[in-house]
Design a protein around this motif. Sequence first.
Motif, PDB file in Angstrom:
ATOM      1  N   LYS A 545       0.855  -1.181   0.000  1.00 29.43           N
ATOM      2  CA  LYS A 545       0.000   0.000   0.000  1.00 29.43           C
ATOM      3  C   LYS A 545       0.894   1.235   0.000  1.00 29.43           C
ATOM      4  O   LYS A 545       1.373   1.679   1.029  1.00 29.43           O
ATOM      5  N   ALA A 546       1.104   1.807  -1.175  1.00 29.16           N
ATOM      6  CA  ALA A 546       2.140   2.829  -1.347  1.00 29.16           C
ATOM      7  C   ALA A 546       1.889   4.069  -0.519  1.00 29.16           C
ATOM      8  O   ALA A 546       2.812   4.736  -0.089  1.00 29.16           O
ATOM      9  N   LYS A 547       0.620   4.447  -0.295  1.00 27.02           N
ATOM     10  CA  LYS A 547       0.342   5.671   0.454  1.00 27.02           C
ATOM     11  C   LYS A 547       0.377   5.450   1.960  1.00 27.02           C
ATOM     12  O   LYS A 547       0.231   6.389   2.729  1.00 27.02           O
ATOM     13  N   MET A 548       0.521   4.207   2.371  1.00 29.49           N
ATOM     14  CA  MET A 548       0.587   3.943   3.805  1.00 29.49           C
ATOM     15  C   MET A 548       2.002   4.204   4.298  1.00 29.49           C
ATOM     16  O   MET A 548       2.970   3.801   3.654  1.00 29.49           O
ATOM     17  N   ASN A 602     -15.897   9.213  12.355  1.00 31.63           N
ATOM     18  CA  ASN A 602     -15.477  10.462  11.700  1.00 31.63           C
ATOM     19  C   ASN A 602     -14.982  10.290  10.263  1.00 31.63           C
ATOM     20  O   ASN A 602     -14.853  11.269   9.539  1.00 31.63           O
ATOM     21  N   LEU A 603     -14.645   9.064   9.843  1.00 32.35           N
ATOM     22  CA  LEU A 603     -14.095   8.863   8.507  1.00 32.35           C
ATOM     23  C   LEU A 603     -14.847   7.759   7.786  1.00 32.35           C
ATOM     24  O   LEU A 603     -15.451   6.886   8.407  1.00 32.35           O
ATOM     25  N   PHE A 604     -14.779   7.819   6.475  1.00 30.41           N
ATOM     26  CA  PHE A 604     -15.288   6.723   5.670  1.00 30.41           C
ATOM     27  C   PHE A 604     -14.085   5.973   5.098  1.00 30.41           C
ATOM     28  O   PHE A 604     -13.114   6.572   4.664  1.00 30.41           O
ATOM     29  N   GLY A 605     -14.175   4.662   5.061  1.00 28.33           N
ATOM     30  CA  GLY A 605     -13.075   3.887   4.494  1.00 28.33           C
ATOM     31  C   GLY A 605     -13.307   2.408   4.667  1.00 28.33           C
ATOM     32  O   GLY A 605     -14.283   1.969   5.276  1.00 28.33           O
ATOM     33  N   GLN A 606     -12.378   1.631   4.134  1.00 23.67           N
ATOM     34  CA  GLN A 606     -12.482   0.179   4.195  1.00 23.67           C
ATOM     35  C   GLN A 606     -12.341  -0.305   5.625  1.00 23.67           C
ATOM     36  O   GLN A 606     -11.514   0.174   6.390  1.00 23.67           O
ATOM     37  N   GLU A 607     -13.180  -1.265   5.999  1.00 23.26           N
ATOM     38  CA  GLU A 607     -13.104  -1.825   7.342  1.00 23.26           C
ATOM     39  C   GLU A 607     -11.746  -2.493   7.537  1.00 23.26           C
ATOM     40  O   GLU A 607     -11.362  -3.372   6.772  1.00 23.26           O
ATOM     41  N   THR A 657       5.447   0.463  18.647  1.00 21.90           N
ATOM     42  CA  THR A 657       5.381   0.988  17.282  1.00 21.90           C
ATOM     43  C   THR A 657       3.960   1.443  16.967  1.00 21.90           C
ATOM     44  O   THR A 657       3.005   1.017  17.602  1.00 21.90           O
ATOM     45  N   ARG A 658       3.851   2.295  15.950  1.00 22.36           N
ATOM     46  CA  ARG A 658       2.549   2.710  15.432  1.00 22.36           C
ATOM     47  C   ARG A 658       2.554   2.547  13.918  1.00 22.36           C
ATOM     48  O   ARG A 658       3.591   2.648  13.262  1.00 22.36           O
ATOM     49  N   LEU A 659       1.369   2.291  13.366  1.00 22.19           N
ATOM     50  CA  LEU A 659       1.217   2.153  11.919  1.00 22.19           C
ATOM     51  C   LEU A 659      -0.063   2.876  11.511  1.00 22.19           C
ATOM     52  O   LEU A 659      -1.158   2.331  11.632  1.00 22.19           O
ATOM     53  N   PRO A 660       0.042   4.121  11.057  1.00 25.36           N
ATOM     54  CA  PRO A 660      -1.152   4.824  10.592  1.00 25.36           C
ATOM     55  C   PRO A 660      -1.751   4.107   9.383  1.00 25.36           C
ATOM     56  O   PRO A 660      -1.043   3.798   8.428  1.00 25.36           O
ATOM     57  N   TYR A 661      -3.043   3.830   9.448  1.00 23.05           N
ATOM     58  CA  TYR A 661      -3.737   3.171   8.345  1.00 23.05           C
ATOM     59  C   TYR A 661      -4.422   4.270   7.549  1.00 23.05           C
ATOM     60  O   TYR A 661      -5.452   4.809   7.937  1.00 23.05           O
ATOM     61  N   VAL A 662      -3.810   4.627   6.415  1.00 24.84           N
ATOM     62  CA  VAL A 662      -4.206   5.815   5.679  1.00 24.84           C
ATOM     63  C   VAL A 662      -5.439   5.548   4.825  1.00 24.84           C
ATOM     64  O   VAL A 662      -5.498   4.582   4.066  1.00 24.84           O
ATOM     65  N   LEU A 726       0.777  13.568   6.791  1.00 31.15           N
ATOM     66  CA  LEU A 726      -0.626  13.727   7.172  1.00 31.15           C
ATOM     67  C   LEU A 726      -1.089  12.616   8.092  1.00 31.15           C
ATOM     68  O   LEU A 726      -2.288  12.424   8.275  1.00 31.15           O
ATOM     69  N   ALA A 727      -0.139  11.872   8.661  1.00 29.64           N
ATOM     70  CA  ALA A 727      -0.495  10.827   9.607  1.00 29.64           C
ATOM     71  C   ALA A 727       0.416  10.922  10.821  1.00 29.64           C
ATOM     72  O   ALA A 727       0.966   9.948  11.286  1.00 29.64           O
ATOM     73  N   ARG A 728       0.580  12.164  11.304  1.00 26.62           N
ATOM     74  CA  ARG A 728       1.461  12.382  12.454  1.00 26.62           C
ATOM     75  C   ARG A 728       0.881  11.719  13.692  1.00 26.62           C
ATOM     76  O   ARG A 728      -0.314  11.411  13.747  1.00 26.62           O
ATOM     77  N   ASP A 729       1.716  11.488  14.683  1.00 27.36           N
ATOM     78  CA  ASP A 729       1.292  10.854  15.928  1.00 27.36           C
ATOM     79  C   ASP A 729       0.240  11.731  16.602  1.00 27.36           C
ATOM     80  O   ASP A 729       0.546  12.849  17.054  1.00 27.36           O
TER      81      ASP A 729
END
Length: 741
Positions: A545-548, A602-607, A657-662, A726-729
């Motif tokens: 997932k390139a944008k992740m 608050n967001l729409f997206g894939q489960e 660790t953290r992994l923002p799911y964009v 755009l996925a800061r802690d």
Amino acid sequence: MEALLGSAPSCAICAVVLKGWTESREMVIANSLVEGMFDADDPPPDLYAALPDIAAYWTARRGVKLEVTRKAKSVAIHDGGDQGDRHTVLLRAECQASARSSGDAHDPLLAELRIVMRGDEGVAMDRNTSSLSIWRPSEKTKQAGVSSPYVSDTLLSANPLSQISLNVARRWLKTCLETHGSACSVAYAAAEPMWRRMPTRVLEIVSGSTKIYLREPQEHKLTDPRYVALSHCWGQDGTPFTTTHSTLASRKEGIEIAALPQTFRDSLVLSASLGLQYIWIDSLCIIQDDIGDWEAQSAQMASIYRNAYLVLGAANGSSDTMGFLDPREIQELVRLPWRNYGLALQLLPAEGRRWTDSAGPDPLAREPTNARAWCLQERQLPMRALYYGTRQMFWECERMRASEDGDAAAQEGSHLERLCATGNIAGSVFSRPQRSPYEEKRGANWVDWYAMIENYTSRSITKHTDRLPALSGLAQAVTAATRDVYIAGMWKAGLLEGLLWCRTQLGQILCTTADYVAPSWSWASVIGPVQFPVYGWYMNRAQWKAKMSDFEALAEYVSHLTEQKDLDEFGQLKGGYLTLKAPLVPVASIKPRQIETPLIQNLFGQEPLRSVVGDVVLEIQAGEGALTQDMWIEGGLDRPEEGDVSENGRLSVVFLTRLPYVLEDGWIEHRFGLIVQKLDDGQYRRVGFVDGFILGRVEGETLGIVGYLREPKEGDLDEEERPNNLARDPLGLNKSEITIG
């Protein structure tokens, strides 16, 4: 299919083709599950149905194709890159479904039958002989060069000691010695005495004698450094034949071959038939009631198996009393009645179960030695090895792997080299050298080591205190190759990835041992199979997932200490700790995890996918006073009784660790970490793991995944310059220095 089903009871070829299709169907199912071709909770209704009950196959009148074909395999076998060709003639029978969709798992079924010729088995060796003779090649054998290292298409013998089978093993060894050059040889200093290349003790086979003799190479100044190292299963009750202080003298005076357990006799017969007179067997060459000798020899395991002229694997032997050279079950065979050519059709294993490339399936996976922890490093370390499986024998060396039925593949490097290949590499779960939407899958730092640990922890071991010693030789060899720091079964350069282990099944309890084995943060501290979920996320989802963004480390290494119990610096421990600087938040409460996946707020997206082994949700409180944030995160306890959040048993979460799911207009925050309990001395101990998205209350007791909107601030870098921009802690938690024992 319909015609085949009707003919199978009376036609031998139809019956074998049907069996081949059945085995092919098993691989179709296995591959579909691995590749996620359908929802595992809602599989196709005929997924596990028998072939006669899958209408898509037996109604496919035009979908069955028969052909005779010749397959040529060109394999590099020489250092100089020369090629060796092997040709196989096959009868291929393929059955295609009448119609297919992406999720019905109706892939074509394929049965391949190899056309073989019965050869002259010659006079077989006697596995129960009371005296042995060392085989010496004749002048004719010496002069006949090696045209190909692979078996011609000759019918496998049911007797592993037939001349046909022995000649195959000799040909493999001869090919390796004469064509692989230094690739499969250990480099020694020219002036180094021969006996220094051998273990402390070996067993000598003397031609014509009914005894073997325990020798100390240094004492006898042995001049032939070639020795066989045996890899075997002792058995549930241990081996009935060992060397102790009381038997040491008599072992040197001679051991009657007839008195040895069957596995030892089998290994002696094979060694002698290959022209080798020295063999190392751990239970006889290590003084079993001498702790000091055991520690010293255990620390030499890496060199013993790595430097062996040949490792002999008794793969199918479940105990030393059983042996491993029993008559073998031959793969399904149809004899052809044509004149006197002695031709037959022999069913090959289904595609996906053959040894045709170095990354392919392992035909020894179901053998008894593959279930034993001690045998893992004995498979990883050798430069060349000969394995005896239930149906046939196999060869592995640095340049070639081959099976007795003719499958073969060139390979670069040994198991050990491939294991070291992802140690300290640039690509990791925390950073990649390049990003692309079409980025090819590459290994991640130490991914192969931790994949091996997943295999290792699923194996049985008699003494749980041996969990680290049984891996000591391999750890020593990997350390020498990578120069990384070994820390109780993990590596400093892959520490955070290694700390994030958890159970493999929902409801599984990871028990500790009665005797100390390792610090609580090491996988070696628990009994039972473990997995490393960070790698699962990275290799299967995050990587493509390139944008992740990549994983972001939240913890920093400060220091560690491991106290060795004996001479082996990679072996048993008597204590240890690890100090990290990381966010530490108290646990306010624990409750069972809700069955349904929480919805995104608050967001729409894939489960998003959630951990399949988490079973609790923890309420955590970050900040103080008016800045306190009430959050929830999913995880699991290694043992259910650890879930005490009372004043004396206060639990906390350490975020590693953290992994923002964009998503399209924001992201959701996935975090991994440990559940720890504070001890009276101020240190902590691990009691569980966290693996999930940050949750918040939606209404009442219902929890939802918190969504964070994309809100770039003035002065931020462009997304291309900092993909995580755009996925800061979103939590910004302070870090504390904590010590975990």
